[in-house]
Structures are given as structure tokens and as C-alpha cells.
Design an enzyme around this catalytic site. Structure first.
Site, short mmCIF file in Angstrom:
data_model
loop_
_atom_site.label_atom_id
_atom_site.label_comp_id
_atom_site.label_asym_id
_atom_site.label_seq_id
_atom_site.Cartn_x
_atom_site.Cartn_y
_atom_site.Cartn_z
CB CYS A 187 -0.98 0.02 1.17
SG CYS A 187 -2.09 -1.40 1.22
NE ARG A 188 3.48 2.30 -4.95
CZ ARG A 188 3.28 1.11 -5.53
NH1 ARG A 188 3.12 0.03 -4.75
NH2 ARG A 188 3.25 0.98 -6.83
#
Length: 209
Positions: A187-188
Site C-alpha cells: 500500500c506504498r
């Protein structure tokens, strides 16, 4: 698929605080060793960024040849573009990126030349073809392929099996004052930790991804 739609999830590893080392050299060595052991493509390749007197930055790939108390070591032609840049501005940055491990290390600091003896010793350990290439190539200068191969043949004929280390070729050490370790996460929400040297001590901070 458009480039804007391309995605790649980073989910292989994490970098929790308890795995950090007080001295970044230990973590740096661990990550380089793991990149080699896990057969990451070109594990010792690193991007070297320099800045010309005009202010224009440029980057190219060089190979890590050592990391000790003097800094991070690589070798090149002193008359190359990077050599001219570093002669005017010794501030530089090195970046490792291992896509298969989803990791980066960025090192910023000042560059200085290795000793002539250290450069000569390393040059002597290189394969013969690499020695001849270092003598034959006027690195970063315009040249045709025919002329380059002709220079190689001339150097081979002149020096045979014992070519000398060129005066304009040797090592550089980057002495890091800041080292950032980046581990890709899902999810970065990546793990980023930066080591910054103050008064001979390393301070560690987590950075937002």
C-alpha cells in the site's frame, strides 16, 4: 495498459526498528551480502550522481568495489565527465536499487580519490582485457567504434600481458554523511530510515514514505 495504470505491490520484506544497527555500515553490509546471496541482478551496481559546474546533475552506473573506514569505493577514469564533475564539486550521491528485494540504499557525502598505490593494486587484479580497455578508452570523449578497437589493438601490442595502471585511472571513496535505507511495503507505506552523522555520531530517524 497505460504507464499511469501500471502497479507493482511491494510485499516481500519489512524493516522494523529492532533490525536497525547503531552503525549503518553493519546494515549496509548485511543488505549488500543478501543481494549477492539471493542473486539480485547486478547486486554491486550503484547509480552515481554528480553535479557539473553549470549546476546540471548527471547520473551513471558504477560498481561497488569496497566499503571500509574510508567510505564507499568505486573505480573510474579521472578524465571522464564524472571525474571532471567531482574535481569541481566533490559532493555526490550513490543509489543502490535491488528490484527483486524491493530495497534501496541512498548515500550522500563527499568524494575523494583513493591512494595511487590502492588504485594500482586493484588495477593489477583486473582481467587483462579490462586493463587494456582502461588504457584504450578516452572515456566520455567522442570516438568511433573502429577507432576504439584500433586503440585497443595498439595498447595490446604495446603492453602485452603487463599493462600499467594509467595515471588518469583509479579509485574514489564517497564518505557518507547521510545514508537512507528504503524497504518497499504494501500500500506504498514503505519503511524509510535515514542515518545522519552529527559530531561523529549517527542519528536515526524514520521518514514518511
Amino acid at each position: 495498459m497505460s504507464l499511469a495504470d501500471y502497479r507493482n505491490e511491494y510485499d516481500k520484506f519489512d524493516l522494523p526498528e529492532h533490525l536497525l544497527t547503531a552503525d549503518p555500515k553493519a546494515l549496509f553490509t548485511q543488505w549488500v551480502d543478501e543481494a549477492i546471496r539471493l542473486q539480485a541482478p547486478e547486486p554491486t551496481a550503484m547509480s552515481l550522481s554528480t553535479v557539473a559546474p553549470s549546476g546540471q546533475p548527471s547520473s551513471r552506473i558504477v560498481l561497488l568495489k569496497g566499503y571500509d573506514s574510508e567510505g564507499v569505493l568505486f573505480y573510474t577514469n579521472y578524465d571522464s565527465k564524472k571525474g571532471h564533475d567531482l574535481a569541481q564539486n566533490p559532493q555526490a550521491c550513490l543509489l543502490f536499487f535491488w528490484p527483486t528485494l524491493q530495497r534501496q540504499i541512498r548515500l550522500e557525502g563527499t568524494v575523494h580519490k583513493a591512494s595511487a598505490q590502492a588504485s594500482a593494486d586493484y588495477f593489477a587484479s583486473r582481467p587483462l582485457a579490462s586493463k587494456i580497455s582502461a588504457l584504450a578508452s578516452p572515456q566520455s570523449q567522442p570516438i568511433t567504434r573502429v577507432a576504439l578497437e584500433q586503440r585497443r589493438d595498439e595498447m595490446t601490442a604495446q603492453y602485452g600481458d603487463n599493462p600499467p595502471c594509467p595515471d588518469n585511472w583509479g579509485g574514489y571513496y564517497l564518505v557518507p554523511t547521510q545514508i537512507e535505507f528504503w524497504q518497499g511495503r504494501t500500500c506504498r507505506l514503505h519503511d524509510r530510515f535515514v542515518y545522519t552523522q552529527h559530531n561523529g555520531q549517527w542519528e536515526i530517524q524514520r521518514l514518511a514514505p
